[in-house]
Design a protein around this motif. Structure first.
Motif, PDB file in Angstrom:
ATOM      1  N   UNK A 155       0.817  -1.212   0.000  1.00  0.00           N
ATOM      2  CA  UNK A 155       0.000   0.000   0.000  1.00  0.00           C
ATOM      3  C   UNK A 155       0.848   1.259   0.000  1.00  0.00           C
ATOM      4  N   UNK A 156       2.080   1.174   0.479  1.00  0.00           N
ATOM      5  CA  UNK A 156       2.915   2.356   0.484  1.00  0.00           C
ATOM      6  C   UNK A 156       3.743   2.423  -0.802  1.00  0.00           C
ATOM      7  N   UNK A 157       4.263   3.613  -1.037  1.00  0.00           N
ATOM      8  CA  UNK A 157       5.094   3.830  -2.201  1.00  0.00           C
ATOM      9  C   UNK A 157       6.450   3.127  -2.019  1.00  0.00           C
ATOM     10  N   UNK A 158       6.830   2.319  -3.017  1.00  0.00           N
ATOM     11  CA  UNK A 158       8.148   1.681  -3.039  1.00  0.00           C
ATOM     12  C   UNK A 158       8.643   1.734  -4.483  1.00  0.00           C
ATOM     13  N   UNK A 159       9.880   2.088  -4.643  1.00  0.00           N
ATOM     14  CA  UNK A 159      10.439   2.152  -5.997  1.00  0.00           C
ATOM     15  C   UNK A 159      11.893   1.736  -5.993  1.00  0.00           C
ATOM     16  N   UNK A 160      12.531   1.930  -7.153  1.00  0.00           N
ATOM     17  CA  UNK A 160      13.950   1.607  -7.289  1.00  0.00           C
ATOM     18  C   UNK A 160      14.573   2.655  -8.183  1.00  0.00           C
ATOM     19  N   UNK A 161      15.669   3.286  -7.699  1.00  0.00           N
ATOM     20  CA  UNK A 161      16.399   4.299  -8.443  1.00  0.00           C
ATOM     21  C   UNK A 161      17.810   3.806  -8.677  1.00  0.00           C
ATOM     22  N   UNK A 162      18.452   4.395  -9.713  1.00  0.00           N
ATOM     23  CA  UNK A 162      19.881   4.122  -9.810  1.00  0.00           C
ATOM     24  C   UNK A 162      20.600   5.069  -8.861  1.00  0.00           C
ATOM     25  N   UNK A 163      21.904   4.996  -8.815  1.00  0.00           N
ATOM     26  CA  UNK A 163      22.673   5.770  -7.849  1.00  0.00           C
ATOM     27  C   UNK A 163      22.564   7.267  -8.094  1.00  0.00           C
ATOM     28  N   UNK A 197      22.027   0.830  -6.439  1.00  0.00           N
ATOM     29  CA  UNK A 197      20.632   1.263  -6.486  1.00  0.00           C
ATOM     30  C   UNK A 197      20.286   2.032  -5.197  1.00  0.00           C
ATOM     31  N   UNK A 198      19.157   2.763  -5.304  1.00  0.00           N
ATOM     32  CA  UNK A 198      18.563   3.405  -4.124  1.00  0.00           C
ATOM     33  C   UNK A 198      17.118   2.951  -4.030  1.00  0.00           C
ATOM     34  N   UNK A 199      16.720   2.533  -2.840  1.00  0.00           N
ATOM     35  CA  UNK A 199      15.352   2.058  -2.627  1.00  0.00           C
ATOM     36  C   UNK A 199      14.555   3.140  -1.904  1.00  0.00           C
ATOM     37  N   UNK A 200      13.719   3.921  -2.644  1.00  0.00           N
ATOM     38  CA  UNK A 200      12.874   4.920  -1.983  1.00  0.00           C
ATOM     39  C   UNK A 200      11.604   4.270  -1.432  1.00  0.00           C
TER      40      UNK A 200
END
Length: 412
Positions: free
Chosen positions: A44-52, A142-145
């Protein structure tokens, strides 16, 4: 969960969940990947994946559905510039700074506001964090927001804080009111003590208590007459001889101070001997024994006081260099006592016994104590007397009198 046939989940037919198709022939690793995608999409919450560098690579379905966009609309764009982010320029700068810190390996977390897509829509508050993900060599790849809508929580916390402030303000108000009431109560108690002390200076204690016990008593009147008959008391009158001539030309302050010093000593004697001071009129002093509470030895008390007063005036003369003398008259008998007056009321006595005691003083001799037969017969053998004989008392007639000249035993 038991592993069945190298699978985590048994599928008898094709199953579509969250844009993911589970098949019966999926191997274990394929099924794990699909289940992870289902899990990510269902959060239910926002989860994503970013590069560095903060470029968006992937985002879960909940975040996309919340604002009605597709993944291809945000994939490949800087996280802080994505269309679904409607944030202030200050928040954009904050996000860029957080991504920079996370790309260097720091786990970061903060709260920030996200605005609605249309101007004027309500904002929401997001609890946001960035978790660096490293390769096996420790390099951040990666960065996990992750973000959670905590608007309701913040509103609840703000409401609790507001209620706490109101409660604290109420407690402070109650404390101030309590202190004010306590201060007012202390003032009332202090004023009551002053009033009681003044009342006791005007009236005998039992009479004052009777007045205080009457709820109908008001400031300017006594609603019911207080009067008592006493069949046997002793009345004492004292007067300073030729005091008017002595005080002529004396400054008012000195005159009042002199009388106050003499009469204050008489008050002390009255308290010690158990007499009730009735009043002073000019340089005259009146007291009585046996009232307002009866006493069998009332004549003895009055005789002791009279002799003590003669001695006290002698000490005063020796101390000040004066030659003042007193006449004292004493008589015993029945009197009526009561409180009179509308304001500045006074406890006073009436009756033949009072008039006779007054004549004993006014027809007395300077420096002597004159008593009637009535008092002489009540005193017994503990006092010394000189017979004066019969005198003519104004308004009364012939009265046989005695001079009280001393005691047969030392005074207690």
């Amino acid at each position: 969960m038991d592993i069945i046939g190298h699978q985590l989940f048994s599928v008898s037919r094709q199953l579509d969940v969250c844009d993911v198709t589970l098949c019966a022939d999926d191997d274990l690793e394929t099924q794990r990947d699909k289940l992870a995608r289902i899990m990510l999409a269902s959060m239910y919450q926002f989860v994503g994946l970013l590069d560095a560098d903060g470029i968006m690579l992937e985002i879960n379905r909940a975040a996309l559905d919340a604002v009605g966009i597709r993944i291809d609309e945000v994939r490949g764009k800087p996280f802080w510039e994505a269309r679904w982010w409607v944030i202030s320029s200050e928040t954009q700068a904050l996000l860029r700074g957080l991504i920079r810190r996370a790309s260097h390996g720091e786990f970061v977390r903060c709260d920030f506001e996200v605005y609605g897509q249309t101007a004027g829509e309500d904002t929401i508050i997001v609890d946001f964090s960035l978790l660096p993900i490293r390769d096996k060599n420790g390099k951040v790849i990666f960065l996990l927001p992750e973000g959670r809508n905590i608007t309701e929580k913040k509103l609840a916390e703000a409401e609790i804080a507001r209620k706490n402030e109101e409660l604290q303000a109420s407690r402070e108000l109650i404390r101030r009111q309590r202190d004010e009431l306590q201060s007012l109560y202390n003032k009332i108690v202090a004023e009551q003590k002053v009033s009681e002390r003044l009342l006791l200076n005007l009236l005998p204690y039992p009479i004052a208590e009777r007045l205080k016990a009457r709820p109908e008593l008001i400031a300017d009147c006594i609603p019911e007459i207080i009067a008592d008959s006493f069949p046997d008391v002793t009345v004492l009158f004292a007067d300073i001889v030729e005091f008017t001539r002595f005080s002529a030309g004396m400054k008012p302050e000195r005159l009042v101070g002199l009388l106050n010093e003499i009469f204050s000593e008489f008050d002390t004697i009255a308290d010690h001997r158990g007499l009730e001071k009735i009043k002073t009129i000019g340089d005259a002093y009146m007291a009585a024994a046996g009232l307002p509470e009866p006493a069998a030895d009332h004549a003895t008390r009055a005789a002791h006081m009279a002799l003590d007063m003669i001695d006290a005036l002698g000490r005063f003369n020796q101390h000040c260099g004066y030659k003042l003398q007193m006449r004292i008259g004493i008589n015993s008998g029945a009197v009526v006592a009561g409180v009179i007056g509308k304001r500045k009321f006074i406890y006073d006595l009436w009756g033949d016994a009072v008039n006779t005691a007054s004549r004993m003083e006014s027809h007395g001799v300077a420096g002597r104590v004159q008593v009637t037969d009535a008092t002489r017969h009540r005193l017994g053998e503990q006092f010394l007397f000189e017979e004066r004989g019969t005198i003519v008392a104004k308004g009364i007639g012939l009265v046989h009198t005695w001079f009280l000249s001393g005691r047969t035993v030392a005074p207690s």
